[in-house]
Write a protein that holds these residues in place. Structure first.
Motif, PDB file in Angstrom:
ATOM      1  N   UNK A  62     -46.826  -9.363  76.143  1.00 48.96           N
ATOM      2  CA  UNK A  62     -47.230  -9.478  77.546  1.00 48.96           C
ATOM      3  C   UNK A  62     -48.192 -10.650  77.741  1.00 48.96           C
ATOM      4  N   UNK A  63     -49.178 -10.754  76.871  1.00 45.99           N
ATOM      5  CA  UNK A  63     -50.202 -11.793  77.030  1.00 45.99           C
ATOM      6  C   UNK A  63     -49.668 -13.201  76.802  1.00 45.99           C
ATOM      7  N   UNK A  64     -48.690 -13.333  75.911  1.00 45.52           N
ATOM      8  CA  UNK A  64     -48.248 -14.664  75.501  1.00 45.52           C
ATOM      9  C   UNK A  64     -46.939 -15.106  76.151  1.00 45.52           C
ATOM     10  N   UNK A  65     -46.390 -14.290  77.019  1.00 40.49           N
ATOM     11  CA  UNK A  65     -45.086 -14.587  77.613  1.00 40.49           C
ATOM     12  C   UNK A  65     -45.074 -15.913  78.358  1.00 40.49           C
ATOM     13  N   UNK A  66     -46.134 -16.196  79.102  1.00 39.54           N
ATOM     14  CA  UNK A  66     -46.154 -17.439  79.878  1.00 39.54           C
ATOM     15  C   UNK A  66     -46.304 -18.678  79.004  1.00 39.54           C
ATOM     16  N   UNK A  67     -46.626 -18.479  77.736  1.00 40.83           N
ATOM     17  CA  UNK A  67     -46.717 -19.595  76.788  1.00 40.83           C
ATOM     18  C   UNK A  67     -45.417 -19.776  76.002  1.00 40.83           C
ATOM     19  N   UNK A  68     -44.373 -19.048  76.427  1.00 43.01           N
ATOM     20  CA  UNK A  68     -43.080 -19.108  75.736  1.00 43.01           C
ATOM     21  C   UNK A  68     -43.184 -18.625  74.294  1.00 43.01           C
ATOM     22  N   UNK A  69     -44.062 -17.651  74.078  1.00 42.27           N
ATOM     23  CA  UNK A  69     -44.217 -17.037  72.756  1.00 42.27           C
ATOM     24  C   UNK A  69     -43.723 -15.591  72.846  1.00 42.27           C
ATOM     25  N   UNK A  70     -42.729 -15.273  72.056  1.00 49.03           N
ATOM     26  CA  UNK A  70     -42.199 -13.912  72.010  1.00 49.03           C
ATOM     27  C   UNK A  70     -42.843 -13.147  70.850  1.00 49.03           C
ATOM     28  N   UNK A  71     -42.964 -11.832  71.003  1.00 43.63           N
ATOM     29  CA  UNK A  71     -43.539 -11.009  69.942  1.00 43.63           C
ATOM     30  C   UNK A  71     -42.755  -9.702  69.837  1.00 43.63           C
ATOM     31  N   UNK A  72     -42.288  -9.408  68.636  1.00 43.86           N
ATOM     32  CA  UNK A  72     -41.502  -8.201  68.386  1.00 43.86           C
ATOM     33  C   UNK A  72     -41.872  -7.603  67.034  1.00 43.86           C
ATOM     34  N   UNK A  73     -41.539  -6.336  66.873  1.00 45.23           N
ATOM     35  CA  UNK A  73     -41.702  -5.693  65.572  1.00 45.23           C
ATOM     36  C   UNK A  73     -40.342  -5.299  65.015  1.00 45.23           C
ATOM     37  N   UNK A  74     -40.319  -5.133  63.704  1.00 49.05           N
ATOM     38  CA  UNK A  74     -39.178  -4.543  63.002  1.00 49.05           C
ATOM     39  C   UNK A  74     -39.687  -3.285  62.315  1.00 49.05           C
ATOM     40  N   UNK A  75     -38.979  -2.186  62.491  1.00 53.02           N
ATOM     41  CA  UNK A  75     -39.325  -0.941  61.795  1.00 53.02           C
ATOM     42  C   UNK A  75     -38.242  -0.618  60.776  1.00 53.02           C
ATOM     43  N   UNK A  76     -38.471  -1.001  59.517  1.00 49.64           N
ATOM     44  CA  UNK A  76     -37.474  -0.696  58.490  1.00 49.64           C
ATOM     45  C   UNK A  76     -37.466   0.793  58.129  1.00 49.64           C
TER      46      UNK A  76
END
Length: 266
Positions: free
Chosen positions: A175-189
């Motif tokens: 949410x915070x970095x969206x306007x900077x074109x930075x995506x953030x995701x997690x992987x749950x193995x």
């Protein structure tokens, strides 16, 4: 070295890159065209992965990093940008190997170690990486969480709690970095076939036999399957994906280890 170039031109810092999963991610990123800085508490392990990448024709360096120390996190991020001219991609894999203990018996030191390594380190690396990624025009953060961050697990309170919190932290970063074109995701193995995850079962063969049936696909996962997911989330193929948790768990959470009798027969 044959590459499909999905990550061509990217610069990735892989925190915990000397481990089995982190090493697989680092090698996969390099294979797909990224320049990689492999960071790990164990310098020999980090350099071994970096050497594998260079031997295969890729671009990599290594750094010894204690993610429980704020200044070390800042140093690792700056080093990646300094070595390769920018930073576009951050992957946090490092995790504390917490003992199996009930809450009553678990020392505060174990709890605090899990918080520092599993959660705070990802906060710190993102904090220091964001300005570099913004200057690079954007990028991607991939944090490795766990299926255990979705459920209550006996004797794993510290690990499960920090992984659940990591998923939430990553949503906040998205949410915070969206306007900077930075995506953030997690992987749950799910249960991945590594030395750490199989240690308590005595051997990998025992772990596969015991843990495999708890997954809908009937087996434990492979480190490369996590690496494939990480490369996807870091690439432009995932450009419309942010703030989400990708389950790479062989159907564990959907399945919960119990098939109805008619399905079990089939």
């Amino acid at each position: 070295m044959s590459r499909d170039k999905r990550l061509h031109g990217r610069v990735a810092l892989i925190v915990g890159g000397g481990g089995e999963i982190g090493g697989a991610i680092a090698r996969r990123f390099a294979l797909e065209g990224a320049s990689v800085l492999v960071a790990d508490l164990r310098p020999a392990a980090a350099e071994s992965v970096a050497d594998d990448i260079r031997t295969a024709g890729g671009v990599a360096a290594s750094i010894a990093l204690d993610v429980a120390v704020e200044r070390e996190c800042e140093r690792g991020v700056a080093k990646a940008a300094d070595l390769f001219g920018k930073l576009t991609t951050l992957v946090n894999v490092a995790a504390a190997d917490t003992p199996r203990q009930c809450v009553e018996d678990q020392p505060l030191s174990v709890w605090n170690e899990a918080l520092a390594i599993n959660l705070t380190a990802s906060f710190l690396t993102a904090k220091y990486a964001a300005p570099f990624m913004r200057n690079a025009g954007g990028g991607a953060i991939v944090n490795i969480a766990s299926q255990l961050g979705h459920i209550g697990v006996p004797l794993r309170a510290a690990y499960s709690t920090t992984k659940a919190a990591l998923i939430q932290l990553t949503k906040c970063l998205a949410v915070e970095l969206a306007t900077d074109n930075i995506r953030a995701n997690t992987i749950s193995p799910g249960s991945i076939d590594t030395e750490r995850s199989t240690r308590s079962y005595g051997s990998r063969e025992n772990a596969r036999r015991i843990r495999g049936p708890a997954h809908l696909v009937g087996r434990t996962g492979h480190i490369d399957e996590v690496a494939f997911a990480a490369a996807f989330l870091a690439s432009d193929e995932a450009s419309f994906i942010t703030g989400t948790d990708l389950l790479v768990d062989g159907g564990y959470l959907a399945f919960k280890g119990e098939l109805p009798p008619e399905a079990a027969k089939a």
